[in-house]
Motif scaffolding. Structure first.
Motif, short mmCIF file in Angstrom:
data_model
loop_
_atom_site.label_atom_id
_atom_site.label_comp_id
_atom_site.label_asym_id
_atom_site.label_seq_id
_atom_site.Cartn_x
_atom_site.Cartn_y
_atom_site.Cartn_z
N SER A 82 68.39 11.05 108.55
CA SER A 82 69.65 11.42 107.91
C SER A 82 69.89 10.60 106.65
N PHE A 83 69.55 9.32 106.67
CA PHE A 83 69.69 8.49 105.47
C PHE A 83 68.70 8.92 104.39
N ILE A 84 67.50 9.33 104.77
CA ILE A 84 66.53 9.82 103.79
C ILE A 84 67.04 11.10 103.13
N LEU A 85 67.64 11.99 103.90
CA LEU A 85 68.22 13.21 103.34
C LEU A 85 69.31 12.89 102.33
N ASN A 86 70.14 11.90 102.64
CA ASN A 86 71.20 11.50 101.71
C ASN A 86 70.62 10.96 100.41
N ILE A 87 69.55 10.17 100.50
CA ILE A 87 68.92 9.61 99.31
C ILE A 87 68.31 10.72 98.44
N LEU A 88 67.62 11.67 99.07
CA LEU A 88 67.02 12.76 98.32
C LEU A 88 68.08 13.64 97.66
N PHE A 89 69.17 13.88 98.36
CA PHE A 89 70.26 14.65 97.78
C PHE A 89 70.87 13.90 96.60
N PHE A 90 70.95 12.58 96.69
CA PHE A 90 71.45 11.77 95.59
C PHE A 90 70.55 11.91 94.37
N PHE A 91 69.24 11.94 94.57
CA PHE A 91 68.31 12.12 93.46
C PHE A 91 68.52 13.49 92.80
N MET A 92 68.79 14.51 93.59
CA MET A 92 69.05 15.83 93.01
C MET A 92 70.28 15.80 92.10
N LEU A 93 71.35 15.19 92.57
CA LEU A 93 72.58 15.14 91.78
C LEU A 93 72.39 14.30 90.52
N VAL A 94 71.71 13.17 90.63
CA VAL A 94 71.48 12.32 89.47
C VAL A 94 70.64 13.06 88.41
N SER A 95 69.66 13.83 88.87
CA SER A 95 68.84 14.59 87.93
C SER A 95 69.67 15.64 87.19
N LEU A 96 70.56 16.32 87.91
CA LEU A 96 71.43 17.31 87.27
C LEU A 96 72.34 16.66 86.24
N LEU A 97 72.98 15.55 86.63
CA LEU A 97 73.86 14.86 85.69
C LEU A 97 73.09 14.33 84.49
N GLY A 98 71.85 13.88 84.71
CA GLY A 98 71.04 13.39 83.60
C GLY A 98 70.71 14.50 82.61
N ILE A 99 70.42 15.69 83.11
CA ILE A 99 70.10 16.80 82.22
C ILE A 99 71.34 17.25 81.45
N VAL A 100 72.48 17.29 82.13
CA VAL A 100 73.72 17.64 81.44
C VAL A 100 74.03 16.64 80.34
N TRP A 101 73.80 15.34 80.61
CA TRP A 101 74.05 14.32 79.61
C TRP A 101 73.11 14.48 78.42
N VAL A 102 71.85 14.82 78.67
CA VAL A 102 70.88 15.01 77.58
C VAL A 102 71.27 16.20 76.71
N LEU A 103 71.70 17.29 77.34
CA LEU A 103 72.05 18.48 76.57
C LEU A 103 73.35 18.32 75.80
N CYS A 104 74.25 17.52 76.35
CA CYS A 104 75.52 17.30 75.65
C CYS A 104 75.38 16.30 74.50
#
Length: 331
Positions: A205-227
């Motif tokens: 369950s903790f591993i799932l939380n970490i992987l989901f965190f990586f997904m969100l960070v990647s999305l926010l990083g791409i939004v920041w790059v495009l903005c």
């Protein structure tokens, strides 16, 4: 010579013995502390495993089997079509397509194990069949989130570091990345078979939380790059790079929206398991056990995310088929 030195400075010899004794005492204390912590972790894992096993013996909620059947009849053909779409073109696959192909194959393997899970869900969930079913479930619980997070990170690299992304586009890197992901997945599956899913549930369950965190960070990083606007954004030479970045954002959003819907409730799985551990066998009831069963079903929808990622390509193929059919009718 050595004896003479000790006779002249006996205090140095005594201080050295005291220092060695203190170091030995500290090392012994550290080893005892590690052994105590490890024993505590094993004891808590064993108690939680007992609670989960007790819930499995109490039966399954009525909605579990229909949900598993729905996942089977939708995800299996969708991922099979995705494999066909990716392999029908003879040109080399892009890095994201390689990850998508691995995700589709992994999803197909998991879907093929769903009839076993459906069978034991209609009976008592215990014994060797349950252990085998839990081993295959790691493909959905661990393999799918790992590949999805890798796809999100790959899209972030494509948007933020296009030069590095082009250098890492060689097939050697793709093969090495895919092999590493499969190795981690099989290692986790083997650990689940040996120690049972009930024992590794909290860590998973903790591993799932970490992987989901990586997904969100990647999305926010791409939004920041495009903005972020650079001095050359308005020039004609930068238009191609800008279109690549926008396409990357579109693709990662296509992954993140269903991923968020699928894995966001799983963030509450670790606290729920800790609650079950605190309650113990005596405080179990049907509501808590049914909640645990539903938590175990939700990540299975992750096998449906891969086909949605390539939904636009499927539409293009359908449009080509329709145009060819119209051309044939006219002739």
């Amino acid at each position: 010579m050595i004896i003479y030195t000790f006779s002249l400075h006996p205090e140095l010899f005594i201080m050295g013995n005291i220092t060695l004794t203190n170091q030995t005492t500290m090392m012994t204390g550290s080893q005892e502390s590690l052994q105590t912590n490890f024993s505590w972790l094993l004891r808590n894992a064993s108690s939680l495993a007992g609670v989960i096993s007790e819930c499995n013996k109490n039966g399954t909620p009525p909605v579990r089997v229909p949900i598993q059947i729905l996942i089977l009849v939708t995800a299996l053909p969708a991922n099979a079509v995705l494999v066909w779409l990716l392999l029908k073109n003879r040109k080399p696959l892009s890095p994201s397509e390689v990850l998508g192909l691995n995700l589709a194959v992994l999803s197909i393997l998991y879907c093929l194990s769903l009839p076993l899970d459906i069978y034991i869900s209609t009976r008592q969930r215990s014994g060797l069949l349950l252990q085998i079913s839990h081993t295959f479930s790691i493909l959905s619980y661990f393999g799918c989130p790992l590949l999805l997070s890798s796809m999100c990170v790959e899209r972030y690299v494509a948007a933020s570091f296009p030069v590095l992304f082009m250098r890492l586009g060689k097939w050697e890197y793709r093969a090495a990345c895919s092999a590493f992901i499969w190795l981690l997945t099989f290692t986790m599956a083997a650990a689940t078979y040996v120690y049972t899913l009930s024992t590794v549930a909290l860590a998973l369950s903790f591993i799932l939380n970490i992987l989901f965190f990586f997904m969100l960070v990647s999305l926010l990083g791409i939004v920041w790059v495009l903005c972020k606007r650079g001095p050359g954004d308005a020039t004609t030479g930068e238009q191609r790079e800008s279109s690549i970045k926008k396409r990357a954002l579109k693709n990662i959003i296509a992954v993140m929206v269903p991923s968020t819907v699928t894995y966001l409730p799983v963030l509450a799985l670790a606290p729920f398991l800790l609650l079950l551990e605190a309650i113990g066998d005596q405080g179990l009831n049907a509501v808590l056990c049914n909640g645990l069963q539903m938590f175990s079903v939700l990540p299975n929808f992750g096998v449906c995310i891969g086909p949605s990622f390539y939904l636009s390509r499927a539409r293009q193929v359908l449009c080509c088929w329709r145009n060819e059919a119209r051309g044939t009718d006219r002739n």
